[in-house]
Design a protein around this motif. Structure first.
Motif, PDB file in Angstrom:
ATOM      1  N   THR A 153       0.811  -1.224   0.000  1.00  0.00           N
ATOM      2  CA  THR A 153       0.000   0.000   0.000  1.00  0.00           C
ATOM      3  C   THR A 153       0.843   1.271   0.000  1.00  0.00           C
ATOM      4  OG1 THR A 153      -0.137  -0.055   2.430  1.00  0.00           O
ATOM      5  CG2 THR A 153      -1.901  -1.148   1.191  1.00  0.00           C
ATOM      6  N   LEU A 154       2.148   1.156   0.172  1.00  0.00           N
ATOM      7  CA  LEU A 154       2.989   2.350   0.127  1.00  0.00           C
ATOM      8  C   LEU A 154       2.933   2.963  -1.269  1.00  0.00           C
ATOM      9  CD1 LEU A 154       6.133   1.301   2.213  1.00  0.00           C
ATOM     10  CD2 LEU A 154       4.249   2.786   2.894  1.00  0.00           C
ATOM     11  N   PRO A 155       3.023   4.283  -1.377  1.00  0.00           N
ATOM     12  CA  PRO A 155       2.756   4.951  -2.663  1.00  0.00           C
ATOM     13  C   PRO A 155       3.679   4.544  -3.806  1.00  0.00           C
ATOM     14  CG  PRO A 155       3.613   6.499  -1.031  1.00  0.00           C
ATOM     15  CD  PRO A 155       3.256   5.257  -0.301  1.00  0.00           C
ATOM     16  N   LEU A 156       4.954   4.296  -3.531  1.00  0.00           N
ATOM     17  CA  LEU A 156       5.852   3.879  -4.607  1.00  0.00           C
ATOM     18  C   LEU A 156       5.586   2.433  -5.020  1.00  0.00           C
ATOM     19  CD1 LEU A 156       9.216   5.534  -3.498  1.00  0.00           C
ATOM     20  CD2 LEU A 156       7.833   6.122  -5.487  1.00  0.00           C
ATOM     21  N   ALA A 157       5.333   1.584  -4.049  1.00  0.00           N
ATOM     22  CA  ALA A 157       5.060   0.178  -4.349  1.00  0.00           C
ATOM     23  C   ALA A 157       3.720   0.008  -5.064  1.00  0.00           C
ATOM     24  CB  ALA A 157       5.079  -0.646  -3.064  1.00  0.00           C
ATOM     25  N   SER A 158       2.746   0.830  -4.709  1.00  0.00           N
ATOM     26  CA  SER A 158       1.416   0.712  -5.315  1.00  0.00           C
ATOM     27  C   SER A 158       1.306   1.444  -6.645  1.00  0.00           C
ATOM     28  CB  SER A 158       0.359   1.268  -4.355  1.00  0.00           C
ATOM     29  OG  SER A 158       0.536   2.665  -4.164  1.00  0.00           O
ATOM     30  N   GLY A 159       2.273   2.309  -6.941  1.00  0.00           N
ATOM     31  CA  GLY A 159       2.237   3.058  -8.191  1.00  0.00           C
ATOM     32  C   GLY A 159       1.560   4.410  -8.084  1.00  0.00           C
ATOM     33  N   GLU A 160       1.103   4.787  -6.885  1.00  0.00           N
ATOM     34  CA  GLU A 160       0.489   6.115  -6.723  1.00  0.00           C
ATOM     35  C   GLU A 160       1.505   7.223  -6.980  1.00  0.00           C
ATOM     36  OE1 GLU A 160      -2.744   6.640  -3.562  1.00  0.00           O
ATOM     37  OE2 GLU A 160      -1.545   5.002  -2.748  1.00  0.00           O
ATOM     38  N   PHE A 161       2.747   6.985  -6.597  1.00  0.00           N
ATOM     39  CA  PHE A 161       3.846   7.892  -6.893  1.00  0.00           C
ATOM     40  C   PHE A 161       4.785   7.217  -7.877  1.00  0.00           C
ATOM     41  CE2 PHE A 161       4.006  10.686  -2.787  1.00  0.00           C
ATOM     42  CZ  PHE A 161       2.883  11.358  -3.229  1.00  0.00           C
ATOM     43  N   SER A 162       5.247   7.967  -8.844  1.00  0.00           N
ATOM     44  CA  SER A 162       6.260   7.443  -9.752  1.00  0.00           C
ATOM     45  C   SER A 162       7.631   7.539  -9.091  1.00  0.00           C
ATOM     46  CB  SER A 162       6.256   8.241 -11.054  1.00  0.00           C
ATOM     47  OG  SER A 162       6.654   9.581 -10.811  1.00  0.00           O
ATOM     48  N   VAL A 163       8.596   6.847  -9.668  1.00  0.00           N
ATOM     49  CA  VAL A 163       9.961   6.922  -9.141  1.00  0.00           C
ATOM     50  C   VAL A 163      10.480   8.356  -9.236  1.00  0.00           C
ATOM     51  CG1 VAL A 163      12.338   6.129  -9.470  1.00  0.00           C
ATOM     52  CG2 VAL A 163      10.447   4.510  -9.683  1.00  0.00           C
ATOM     53  N   THR A 164      10.131   9.035 -10.316  1.00  0.00           N
ATOM     54  CA  THR A 164      10.557  10.432 -10.481  1.00  0.00           C
ATOM     55  C   THR A 164      10.015  11.307  -9.358  1.00  0.00           C
ATOM     56  OG1 THR A 164      10.590  10.151 -12.882  1.00  0.00           O
ATOM     57  CG2 THR A 164      10.545  12.407 -12.044  1.00  0.00           C
ATOM     58  N   THR A 165       8.757  11.098  -9.012  1.00  0.00           N
ATOM     59  CA  THR A 165       8.164  11.854  -7.904  1.00  0.00           C
ATOM     60  C   THR A 165       8.883  11.544  -6.596  1.00  0.00           C
ATOM     61  OG1 THR A 165       5.996  11.849  -8.978  1.00  0.00           O
ATOM     62  CG2 THR A 165       6.043  12.285  -6.610  1.00  0.00           C
ATOM     63  N   GLY A 166       9.174  10.270  -6.371  1.00  0.00           N
ATOM     64  CA  GLY A 166       9.881   9.884  -5.152  1.00  0.00           C
ATOM     65  C   GLY A 166      11.260  10.515  -5.066  1.00  0.00           C
ATOM     66  N   VAL A 167      11.992  10.494  -6.176  1.00  0.00           N
ATOM     67  CA  VAL A 167      13.328  11.100  -6.199  1.00  0.00           C
ATOM     68  C   VAL A 167      13.240  12.602  -5.935  1.00  0.00           C
ATOM     69  CG1 VAL A 167      15.303  11.634  -7.682  1.00  0.00           C
ATOM     70  CG2 VAL A 167      14.320   9.335  -7.697  1.00  0.00           C
ATOM     71  N   SER A 168      12.257  13.250  -6.538  1.00  0.00           N
ATOM     72  CA  SER A 168      12.088  14.697  -6.351  1.00  0.00           C
ATOM     73  C   SER A 168      11.796  15.034  -4.890  1.00  0.00           C
ATOM     74  CB  SER A 168      10.960  15.215  -7.243  1.00  0.00           C
ATOM     75  OG  SER A 168      11.236  14.966  -8.605  1.00  0.00           O
ATOM     76  N   LEU A 169      10.909  14.262  -4.269  1.00  0.00           N
ATOM     77  CA  LEU A 169      10.575  14.515  -2.865  1.00  0.00           C
ATOM     78  C   LEU A 169      11.779  14.286  -1.960  1.00  0.00           C
ATOM     79  CD1 LEU A 169       7.033  12.856  -2.664  1.00  0.00           C
ATOM     80  CD2 LEU A 169       7.549  15.291  -2.475  1.00  0.00           C
ATOM     81  N   VAL A 170      12.476  13.192  -2.186  1.00  0.00           N
ATOM     82  CA  VAL A 170      13.643  12.878  -1.358  1.00  0.00           C
ATOM     83  C   VAL A 170      14.710  13.964  -1.494  1.00  0.00           C
ATOM     84  CG1 VAL A 170      15.604  11.296  -1.189  1.00  0.00           C
ATOM     85  CG2 VAL A 170      13.285  10.388  -1.252  1.00  0.00           C
TER      86      VAL A 170
END
Length: 375
Positions: A153-170
């Motif tokens: 259910t985590l956003p990256l694992a579920s696809g709610e967030f893309s990897v690009t979004t995750g990298v940007s947030l981090v």
């Protein structure tokens, strides 16, 4: 001019008319009410009817699509909810309570409270929360495939967030954390942030000599150093030396908090892998739960916590201050009883109970920070 009749009366229309061809090749005139000439400014002044039409002509109305607004609202809500889970809120709460509790320890009286102290505290808190989000976000970026098994259910694992979004947030939260630390000009705070950055990166990044989460001792050490040592000593020193401008003088409370949280952080580091055994085993993460089994690690965690609470009760009983003695003994005795009672009802074989019990341990972690300022 068009003329038409209704009964015995005849009406005339001086405006434009439209001509339609009928089926019998006859023509009939149809009044085009929608094709009235645009009213002039003079007519607008003298006719109330024309005034209304003038306003309509000069102030066009925009029809907004309500459905589109609802869709946008739903989408924004989904993204905010995904961001909430991306931040791993239970760790954020622990950081906020820990830093708040420790920041109170150097203060000797209410006279120490001031705007300067508040700003110094907020600098420490904001930078620590941003670094916390960096660490948990980075871990999710490198654990996407594992989380599809362990935490789908985590956003990256579920696809709610893309990897690009995750990298940007981090990246954004890392920059914000370091920027706040630099702006504060506090050596203890910058030390805490840099060590957290290095250990958090070494814990998650999948490169040679890194990815320390694969090794039980290194993984536990990362969490222990950050949660037990840095939060207690670095932020205590930040408030005492940098904010209050006093020489470093560790108090009885901060020494106890550091030792107690070493034990508690080790328990969190060990217990957090119990629900993740399936994914860790599949992807080669040799956690202690994978090596020894969930039951043994669970018993070890409970025994460690009960030992820590017993030690805390003894420390509280030896306090010369009656108020501190009562608070410490009663508080830790109550927490120990709650843990014992909950552990009796826990069934390690029931997978649906493991994660709630892990979150219960975090609640005990929060409660400890409510007791520490009274020691």
């Amino acid at each position: 001019m068009a003329r038409f009749g209704l009964g015995a009366r005849k009406f005339s229309w001086t405006g434009p008319s439209c001509v339609e061809a009928s089926a019998g090749h006859r023509q009939r005139q149809v009044i085009c009410l929608n094709m009235c000439p645009r009213p002039t400014e003079k007519q607008c002044r003298h006719s109330s009817v024309f005034k209304l039409r003038c306003n309509a002509a000069t102030h066009p109305q925009h029809n907004f699509n309500i459905d589109q607004f609802e869709e946008i609202g739903i989408e924004v809500t989904k993204k905010l909810r995904a961001f909430y889970w991306f931040c791993r809120p239970h760790t954020i709460i622990g950081t906020i309570l820990g830093i708040t509790s420790v920041s109170l320890l150097p203060m000797k009286s209410l006279d120490d409270l001031s705007v300067t102290v508040l700003l110094g505290f907020l600098e420490a808190l904001a930078s620590a929360v941003c670094m916390n989000i960096y660490v948990v976000g980075l871990n999710q970026l490198f654990d996407i495939e594992i989380d599809k098994v362990n935490k789908p259910t985590l956003p990256l694992a579920s696809g709610e967030f893309s990897v690009t979004t995750g990298v940007s947030l981090v990246g954004a939260f890392l920059v914000m954390s370091i920027s706040i630390g630099i702006r504060s000009k506090s050596a203890p705070l910058m030390c805490a942030l840099l060590v957290s950055f290095l250990l958090g990166s070494a814990y998650s990044i999948d490169l040679p000599l890194l990815r320390w989460k694969r090794h039980p001792f290194l993984a536990a050490s990362c969490i222990l150093v950050v949660r037990a040592i840095l939060v207690q000593l670095a932020f205590f020193t930040h408030m005492q030396q940098h904010v209050l401008k006093r020489p470093f003088a560790p108090t009885r409370s901060v020494v106890f908090a550091t030792l107690f949280m070493c034990c508690f952080s080790a328990v969190i580091a060990l217990f957090k892998d119990i629900p993740d055994v399936d994914g860790d085993r599949d992807f080669g993460i040799q956690s202690l739960s994978v090596r020894l089994g969930q039951q043994k690690v669970y018993r070890l965690c409970i025994n460690m916590l009960m030992t820590a609470y017993t030690a805390a009760i003894l420390v509280g009983a030896s306090s010369p201050n009656l108020y501190q003695k009562i608070t410490t003994v009663f508080g830790h005795g109550l927490l120990a009883f709650v843990l014992w009672h909950r552990a009796r009802q826990f069934d390690i074989a029931n997978k649906t109970c493991i994660t709630p019990f892990y979150m219960f341990i975090w609640k005990l972690f929060y409660a400890e920070y409510l007791v520490i300022p009274f020691m």
